[in-house]
Design a protein around this motif. Structure first.
Motif, PDB file in Angstrom:
ATOM      1  N   HIS A   1       0.843  -1.194   0.000  1.00 13.29           N
ATOM      2  CA  HIS A   1       0.000   0.000   0.000  1.00 13.29           C
ATOM      3  C   HIS A   1       0.876   1.240   0.000  1.00 13.29           C
ATOM      4  CE1 HIS A   1      -3.819  -2.084   0.978  1.00 13.29           C
ATOM      5  NE2 HIS A   1      -3.017  -2.951   1.587  1.00 13.29           N
TER       6      HIS A   1
ATOM      7  N   CYS B   1      -5.777   4.024   0.217  1.00 15.41           N
ATOM      8  CA  CYS B   1      -7.068   3.420  -0.152  1.00 15.41           C
ATOM      9  C   CYS B   1      -8.100   3.578   0.958  1.00 15.41           C
ATOM     10  CB  CYS B   1      -6.882   1.951  -0.520  1.00 15.41           C
ATOM     11  SG  CYS B   1      -6.370   0.891   0.864  1.00 15.41           S
TER      12      CYS B   1
ATOM     13  N   CYS C   1      -1.728  -2.839  -3.968  1.00 17.17           N
ATOM     14  CA  CYS C   1      -3.139  -2.457  -3.835  1.00 17.17           C
ATOM     15  C   CYS C   1      -3.497  -1.534  -5.012  1.00 17.17           C
ATOM     16  CB  CYS C   1      -3.342  -1.725  -2.506  1.00 17.17           C
ATOM     17  SG  CYS C   1      -4.948  -0.907  -2.342  1.00 17.17           S
ATOM     18  N   THR C   2      -4.493  -1.912  -5.797  1.00 15.08           N
ATOM     19  CA  THR C   2      -4.828  -1.126  -6.991  1.00 15.08           C
ATOM     20  C   THR C   2      -5.353   0.262  -6.644  1.00 15.08           C
ATOM     21  OG1 THR C   2      -6.990  -2.212  -7.109  1.00 15.08           O
ATOM     22  CG2 THR C   2      -5.225  -3.141  -8.458  1.00 15.08           C
ATOM     23  N   ASP C   3      -6.086   0.389  -5.535  1.00 18.05           N
ATOM     24  CA  ASP C   3      -6.598   1.707  -5.130  1.00 18.05           C
ATOM     25  C   ASP C   3      -5.459   2.619  -4.671  1.00 18.05           C
ATOM     26  OD1 ASP C   3      -9.192   0.977  -5.757  1.00 18.05           O
ATOM     27  OD2 ASP C   3      -9.679   0.385  -3.698  1.00 18.05           O
ATOM     28  N   CYS C   4      -4.493   2.083  -3.925  1.00 14.84           N
ATOM     29  CA  CYS C   4      -3.334   2.872  -3.506  1.00 14.84           C
ATOM     30  C   CYS C   4      -2.492   3.263  -4.717  1.00 14.84           C
ATOM     31  CB  CYS C   4      -2.474   2.099  -2.502  1.00 14.84           C
ATOM     32  SG  CYS C   4      -3.138   2.116  -0.825  1.00 14.84           S
TER      33      CYS C   4
ATOM     34  N   ALA D   1      -4.219   6.135  -6.448  1.00 18.10           N
ATOM     35  CA  ALA D   1      -4.071   7.367  -5.656  1.00 18.10           C
ATOM     36  C   ALA D   1      -2.636   7.898  -5.726  1.00 18.10           C
ATOM     37  CB  ALA D   1      -4.478   7.122  -4.208  1.00 18.10           C
TER      38      ALA D   1
END
Length: 105
Positions: free
Chosen positions: A51, A74, A92-95, A98
């Motif tokens: 992350h 995330c 982590c794809t969301d991190c 971002a």
């Protein structure tokens, strides 16, 4: 003859840190300046994935020590795992998304 490298110095131009690297090889010595971009986030393995976090690392540490609580980009609050294996976990794809938004600014 193998080339050798040595960091000659470190300076700032505006907000960008510059590292001067000397190369020693067949052609003698030459110096190359490398621009190092510093982002306000750090990668941290936690919760089974790598992350990104903007939390300050303790006492200027290069990584969040295992067991450190971190708020990640995330939105989760996780516990860092600074083991060698943890650094091989998937991102982590969301991190990642971002962090890219921050880096592309």
């Amino acid at each position: 003859m193998a080339e050798r490298h040595r960091i000659e110095g470190f300076k700032r131009e505006g907000l960008l840190p510059i590292i001067s690297l000397s190369e020693f090889g067949r052609g003698g010595r030459s110096t190359v300046d490398w621009v190092v971009t510093v982002y306000p986030f750090h990668w941290v393995p936690a919760g089974g994935a790598r992350h990104a976090s903007t939390d300050a690392r303790p006492d200027g540490a290069l990584a969040y020590p295992s067991g450190t609580g971190v708020r990640v980009l995330c939105g989760q609050e996780l516990v860092a795992d600074n083991s060698e294996l943890a650094w091989l976990w998937g991102t982590c794809t969301d991190c990642h998304a971002a962090a890219r938004r921050i880096a592309d600014c």
